[in-house]
Design an enzyme around this catalytic site. Structure first.
Site, PDB file in Angstrom:
ATOM      1  N   ASP A 469       0.830  -1.206   0.000  1.00  0.00           N
ATOM      2  CA  ASP A 469       0.000   0.000   0.000  1.00  0.00           C
ATOM      3  C   ASP A 469       0.865   1.257   0.000  1.00  0.00           C
ATOM      4  O   ASP A 469       2.069   1.212   0.302  1.00  0.00           O
ATOM      5  CB  ASP A 469      -0.921  -0.009   1.224  1.00  0.00           C
ATOM      6  CG  ASP A 469      -2.272   0.638   0.950  1.00  0.00           C
ATOM      7  OD1 ASP A 469      -2.379   1.397  -0.033  1.00  0.00           O
ATOM      8  OD2 ASP A 469      -3.207   0.405   1.724  1.00  0.00           O
ATOM      9  N   ASP A 539     -10.703   2.245  -3.388  1.00  0.00           N
ATOM     10  CA  ASP A 539     -11.199   1.887  -2.063  1.00  0.00           C
ATOM     11  C   ASP A 539     -12.724   1.836  -2.020  1.00  0.00           C
ATOM     12  O   ASP A 539     -13.305   1.319  -1.070  1.00  0.00           O
ATOM     13  CB  ASP A 539     -10.715   2.911  -1.022  1.00  0.00           C
ATOM     14  CG  ASP A 539      -9.257   2.704  -0.652  1.00  0.00           C
ATOM     15  OD1 ASP A 539      -8.682   1.659  -1.010  1.00  0.00           O
ATOM     16  OD2 ASP A 539      -8.680   3.600   0.005  1.00  0.00           O
TER      17      ASP A 539
END
Length: 731
Positions: A469, A539
């Site tokens: 990430d 997301d």
């Protein structure tokens, strides 16, 4: 015959053929689908002559001639469609390369010197008219798909350093025209991958990221066609994608003669790169191609190229396993017992990979602390990760882990020990995003630290997968530890060190797979995809929003790398309630994952999930590796969305159909499939949903494409999927 065939003169049509005519000084790159032709003109400039549909070998091109100037204001150097130009003389269009010499000279005029052909690669050497600066243009052609991979190498043979202030990987030239249309992708967090289109007018359009990495605001992809070509499966399209994960820029410019140029490379904003005496600078790669089957055909060519030539393991990268991620179930509150319980539930529905997300390391209780301290939290996992990993393996799943290697929290042991390791300007603010700062990966010591802890983590544990990430963009991009004239090298060296870490990890741990995630889809490009197996598009996992997000994503990137999770309903994004079947079908259009809180599922939810995952596994290869057709795109407020994936070998097609809302008793539009063999018989099989009662059990490909299929979708937020299978004996 004046053309001297080069590599593999007797190659089949699928092999690239590169030829040079010494008399006319014309280079020709032919693939099965395209021709790309250049000539060296009377001014020793390398000039583009043609790029488009494959031309017969009998068509020969005369010696290139510079374009006429447009009065004294725009001489031939500005109007001629050169393959690569230095900023010098009377050049007023976007240059490919701009440099500064130690004596203050900034004039650079590049002339052709020589060529080299090696198999499917052509290299053209150019040199400045008086100074020892050389540029090598590299062209590598895919013989079947027709995509060209271009890059440039700048070599400094002068007696001192030079500073590159602007550099393109390639310049692409299109013919004169007044009706060009540009497509590109824009977005923001939770709203990535919006397809935009606009006419190309005289002047310049800039697509870019100034964020240190690729960024969701724009993606480094473009497509250009003619405005009248409104059928997504017909018409000529020129398209390209830049393989660079740092700040980037693509310019689309129409000049005074209505010619179109596309330049792409590292962003020139705040950019400088010092090349020492004897040094070289290698640009990223810029990929581009041509399709005469519309934007749909352009997408399919890129998808196939990514699978066959870009992804790790190409030309046969691994299929993406069905994945479960613990984030929405536990957040930062991870522990051994809780993760084991989730793993048991995930295994019961057919999950193949269990991934523990954030919260397992350092003093990580929330997003305010712990980043940079990559040791297993002893309170949460007193015996390390091994008991959890062993449990996951006993359930016939492999184990994955979340990491964010390029970031640090100010509240961490690492930052307290090395506050100078971040991007920073001395005496200026250290702006935090998500309570974290960006480590300066350009520094050799930071690079060594990041590789070291990741290598140890993978060596000490049986980890099959890393969710890598990256949750903020750059600020204060200073590198005060190096001399002033090298500090802006950070934009390039950071990204190069990222690539080198990923490459070295993959070499040392070849069974480990990696996902590129950046607060959603903020680091997706053909550079990072060479070193990662999948990417995280957004997301936002709301299944209805995802139809539009995934639609935009697939203009540039393959569904085979597109992670799509089934999460809880109502969604956090919109508080929209959607059935579990709808959520699964939305996610099954890509690489299927589950991110819902299984601790809250009812028995009927587990039963539905088992059924849907089993169905997905039967169609996974076609969805992930097949040819994608957008039968109805969920754009411009469309109430419907329909995708069709056709297997590479043509043995099956899989169709997903979605309805937002029924209106005024109108039936769902009839679906006309594409990509089938018209003379082959296909049997239809509904996986979820209903077809019209008069649908035959089997029919020819021509029937399914020309007569079409009626589906029974009514109501709000409904979805279905069906499969057509080639009947044995039909080839």
């Amino acid at each position: 015959m004046l053309f001297a065939a080069t590599s593999r003169a007797s190659a089949q049509a699928s092999k690239a053929n590169i030829r040079y005519n010494a008399t006319t000084r014309v280079f020709r790159i032919d693939t099965a689908r395209t021709s790309y032709i250049m000539g060296v003109n009377e001014a020793d400039q390398v000039q583009n002559l043609y790029w488009g549909h494959r031309l017969p070998n009998s068509d020969e091109f005369a010696t290139a001639k510079s374009m006429p100037g447009a009065a004294s204001f725009d001489p031939p150097i500005t109007t001629t469609p050169e393959e690569y130009t230095g900023w010098g003389g009377m050049l007023y269009v976007e240059p490919s390369l701009k440099v500064t010499f130690p004596d203050g000279n900034r004039d650079l005029v590049l002339k052709y010197v020589s060529y080299k052909i090696d198999g499917d690669q052509l290299s053209l050497l150019m040199k400045d008219i008086s100074r020892e600066v050389y540029v090598t243009l590299n062209y590598r052609a895919d013989g079947e798909i027709g995509i060209l991979r271009r890059s440039a190498e700048v070599e400094n043979r002068t007696d001192g350093p030079i500073t590159i202030e602007q550099v393109s990987a390639a310049t692409w030239n299109l013919p004169r025209g007044t009706d060009y249309r540009l497509r590109y992708l824009t977005g923001r967090w939770a709203g990535e991958w919006t397809i935009q289109q606009q006419p190309i007018h005289p002047g310049k359009t800039i697509l870019e990221s100034r964020r240190g990495t690729t960024g969701a605001q724009n993606n480094p992809w473009f497509a250009i066609d003619h405005e009248g070509d409104n059928d997504s499966e017909r018409g000529g399209v020129w398209f390209g994608a830049l393989g660079w994960s740092g700040s980037w820029q693509i310019s689309i410019e129409q000049d005074m003669l209505q010619q179109v140029r596309v330049n792409g490379g590292p962003n020139s904003f705040d950019f400088a790169y010092r090349v020492a005496k004897g040094g070289k600078f290698q640009t990223p790669e810029f990929y581009a191609g041509y399709s005469d089957e519309g934007i749909g055909g352009a997408s399919r060519l890129l998808h196939r190229y990514e699978i066959d030539s870009i992804l790790p393991g190409a030309p046969k990268p691994k299929l993406r396993p069905v994945l479960y991620n613990s984030w929405e179930a536990t957040g930062f509150d991870v522990n051994e017992a809780g993760q084991m319980a989730l793993a048991e539930k995930a295994a019961s529905i057919g999950v193949e990979r269990f991934v523990m997300d954030d919260g397992w390391f350092g003093q990580r209780k929330d997003d305010r602390a712990g980043l940079g301290d990559w040791y297993v939290n002893p309170q949460k996992f007193p015996n390390g990760l091994k008991p959890l990993i062993d449990k996951v393996h006993s359930l016939n799943m492999d184990f994955g882990l979340w990491v964010e290697p390029e970031m640090v929290n100010p509240d961490s042991d690492l930052y307290r020990k090395h506050p100078d390791w971040i991007l920073n300007f001395p005496g200026r603010p250290h702006t935090e995003g998500r309570n974290q700062l960006v480590l300066n990966l350009a520094r050799p010591d930071v690079r060594a630290y990041v590789f070291g802890f990741l290598d140890k983590l993978l060596t000490d544990n049986q980890i099959a997968f890393l969710k890598w990430d990256y949750n903020r963009n750059w600020s204060e991009p200073g590198w005060p530890a190096v001399p002033l004239d090298e500090q802006k090298d950070v934009y390039v060296d950071f990204t190069r060190n990222l690539y080198s870490i990923l490459s070295e990890l993959r070499a040392k741990h070849p069974s480990v797979e990696i996902e590129s995630c950046s607060g959603g889809g903020s680091r997706v490009d053909l550079g990072i995809m060479r070193l990662t197996d999948e990417v995280w598009p957004s997301d936002n996992t709301d299944a209805y929003d995802r139809l539009l997000i995934q639609n935009g994503f697939t203009y540039a990137y393959s569904p085979g790398v597109m992670m799509a999770w089934v999460t809880d309903s109502p969604s956090w994004a919109n508080q929209r309630a959607l059935s579990l079947e709808y959520r699964f079908l939305s996610s099954m259009q890509g690489s299927l994952g589950i991110g819902a809180n299984l601790n809250k599922w009812a028995p009927e939810d587990f039963a539905t999930a088992r059924k849907m995952i089993a169905q997905y596994k039967t169609i996974r290869e076609t969805v992930q590796r097949g040819e994608l057709y957008r039968l109805i795109a969920p754009e411009h407020g469309s109430e419907q969305s329909v995708t069709e994936s056709v297997a590479r070998d043509g043995h099956e097609a899989v169709v997903f159909a979605f309805l937002h809302s029924s209106n005024e008793l109108y039936p769902y539009p009839r679906l006309h499939l594409r990509g089938l063999d018209p003379d082959t018989q296909y049997r239809i099989n509904v996986l979820d949903g209903r077809l019209a009662s008069d649908t035959p059990e089997h029919a020819s490909g021509a029937y399914w494409m020309d007569r079409g299929i009626d589906v029974d979708l009514q109501g709000d937020f409904r979805a279905m999927t069906f499969r057509l299978e080639r009947i044995n004996g039909n080839q």
